[in-house]
Design a protein around this motif. Structure first.
Motif, mmCIF file in Angstrom:
data_model
loop_
_atom_site.group_PDB
_atom_site.id
_atom_site.type_symbol
_atom_site.label_atom_id
_atom_site.label_comp_id
_atom_site.label_asym_id
_atom_site.label_seq_id
_atom_site.Cartn_x
_atom_site.Cartn_y
_atom_site.Cartn_z
ATOM 1 N N LYS A 1 0.790 -1.200 0.276
ATOM 2 C CA LYS A 1 0.054 0.000 0.112
ATOM 3 C C LYS A 1 0.699 1.182 -0.013
ATOM 4 O O LYS A 1 1.967 1.119 0.611
ATOM 5 C CB LYS A 1 -0.890 0.219 1.173
ATOM 6 C CG LYS A 1 -1.815 -1.094 1.095
ATOM 7 C CD LYS A 1 -2.834 -1.212 2.331
ATOM 8 C CE LYS A 1 -4.005 -2.277 2.187
ATOM 9 N NZ LYS A 1 -5.126 -2.135 3.227
ATOM 10 N N ASP A 2 0.319 2.291 -0.576
ATOM 11 C CA ASP A 2 1.241 3.392 -0.653
ATOM 12 C C ASP A 2 1.444 4.015 0.661
ATOM 13 O O ASP A 2 2.452 4.863 0.954
ATOM 14 C CB ASP A 2 0.838 4.540 -1.586
ATOM 15 C CG ASP A 2 -0.775 5.065 -1.336
ATOM 16 O OD1 ASP A 2 -1.394 4.220 -0.447
ATOM 17 O OD2 ASP A 2 -1.171 5.995 -1.767
ATOM 18 N N GLY A 3 0.603 3.957 1.643
ATOM 19 C CA GLY A 3 0.689 4.404 2.875
ATOM 20 C C GLY A 3 1.951 3.756 3.628
ATOM 21 O O GLY A 3 2.653 4.115 4.538
ATOM 22 N N VAL A 4 2.039 2.212 3.292
ATOM 23 C CA VAL A 4 3.047 1.650 3.967
ATOM 24 C C VAL A 4 4.567 2.215 3.479
ATOM 25 O O VAL A 4 5.557 2.258 4.163
ATOM 26 C CB VAL A 4 3.048 0.250 3.496
ATOM 27 C CG1 VAL A 4 4.353 -0.470 3.924
ATOM 28 C CG2 VAL A 4 1.756 -0.480 4.317
ATOM 29 N N ILE A 5 4.492 2.063 2.071
ATOM 30 C CA ILE A 5 5.756 2.802 1.457
ATOM 31 C C ILE A 5 6.147 4.078 2.206
ATOM 32 O O ILE A 5 7.188 4.444 2.308
ATOM 33 C CB ILE A 5 5.526 3.080 0.078
ATOM 34 C CG1 ILE A 5 5.439 1.468 -0.550
ATOM 35 C CG2 ILE A 5 6.785 3.660 -0.600
ATOM 36 C CD1 ILE A 5 4.986 1.598 -2.065
ATOM 37 N N ASN A 6 5.125 5.180 2.301
ATOM 38 C CA ASN A 6 5.389 6.397 2.936
ATOM 39 C C ASN A 6 5.723 6.055 4.183
ATOM 40 O O ASN A 6 6.850 6.975 4.778
ATOM 41 C CB ASN A 6 4.022 7.212 3.060
ATOM 42 C CG ASN A 6 4.105 8.589 3.498
ATOM 43 O OD1 ASN A 6 4.237 8.777 4.663
ATOM 44 N ND2 ASN A 6 4.131 9.664 2.568
ATOM 45 N N HIS A 7 5.247 5.279 5.129
ATOM 46 C CA HIS A 7 5.920 5.155 6.360
ATOM 47 C C HIS A 7 7.094 4.374 6.514
ATOM 48 O O HIS A 7 7.887 4.940 7.339
ATOM 49 C CB HIS A 7 4.760 4.338 7.128
ATOM 50 C CG HIS A 7 3.539 5.119 7.501
ATOM 51 N ND1 HIS A 7 3.151 6.449 8.049
ATOM 52 C CD2 HIS A 7 2.360 4.405 7.371
ATOM 53 C CE1 HIS A 7 2.249 6.639 8.074
ATOM 54 N NE2 HIS A 7 1.324 5.495 8.064
ATOM 55 N N LEU A 8 7.493 3.637 5.446
ATOM 56 C CA LEU A 8 8.785 3.148 5.523
ATOM 57 C C LEU A 8 9.863 4.287 5.281
ATOM 58 O O LEU A 8 11.047 4.234 5.835
ATOM 59 C CB LEU A 8 9.028 1.737 4.434
ATOM 60 C CG LEU A 8 8.331 0.837 4.782
ATOM 61 C CD1 LEU A 8 8.101 -0.116 3.464
ATOM 62 C CD2 LEU A 8 9.028 0.138 5.884
ATOM 63 N N GLU A 9 9.482 5.111 4.276
ATOM 64 C CA GLU A 9 10.427 6.051 3.761
ATOM 65 C C GLU A 9 10.544 7.107 4.826
ATOM 66 O O GLU A 9 11.545 7.913 4.796
ATOM 67 C CB GLU A 9 9.855 6.650 2.548
ATOM 68 C CG GLU A 9 10.135 5.755 1.324
ATOM 69 C CD GLU A 9 9.677 6.582 0.219
ATOM 70 O OE1 GLU A 9 9.222 7.554 -0.060
ATOM 71 O OE2 GLU A 9 9.681 5.732 -1.078
ATOM 72 N N ASN A 10 9.604 7.164 5.620
ATOM 73 C CA ASN A 10 9.607 8.403 6.723
ATOM 74 C C ASN A 10 9.900 7.774 8.057
ATOM 75 O O ASN A 10 10.081 8.568 9.196
ATOM 76 C CB ASN A 10 8.357 9.343 6.704
ATOM 77 C CG ASN A 10 8.155 10.287 5.606
ATOM 78 O OD1 ASN A 10 9.159 11.193 5.617
ATOM 79 N ND2 ASN A 10 7.420 9.779 4.712
#
Length: 71
Positions: free
Chosen positions: A38-47
Motif C-alpha cells: 500500500k502507498d501508506g506503507v511505503i510512505n511510512h517506511l520512507e519516513n
C-alpha cells in the motif's frame, strides 16, 4: 495501539528506499502498484514510522529494479 510510531526515525535505509524509488521514476502510488504494497506503507517506511522488514524490502527492490547490493 498502533504499530506505527508517531516519532520519525529517518535512517540511511529509509532515505535509500526513497532515493531508489525516485531513481526508478515512481511515485509512492506507482511504487505501490509495482510492489503490491500500500502507498501508506511505503510512505511510512520512507519516513521512518515503521521498521523495514525483509518482506517489504524484497518487494520494493524488485519494483525498483534494484538489487540488495545496490540498496
Amino acid at each position: 495501539m498502533s504499530k506505527r510510531s508517531q516519532i520519525k526515525r529517518i535512517t540511511l535505509a529509509s532515505r535509500t528506499l526513497k532515493f531508489l524509488r525516485e531513481q526508478a521514476g515512481l511515485s509512492t502510488r506507482g511504487a505501490a502498484r509495482a510492489s503490491g504494497l500500500k502507498d501508506g506503507v511505503i510512505n511510512h517506511l520512507e519516513n521512518g514510522r515503521i521498521s523495514i522488514k525483509e518482506r517489504h524490502l524484497e518487494k520494493l527492490l524488485n519494483a525498483y529494479n534494484a538489487t540488495l547490493n545496490t540498496y
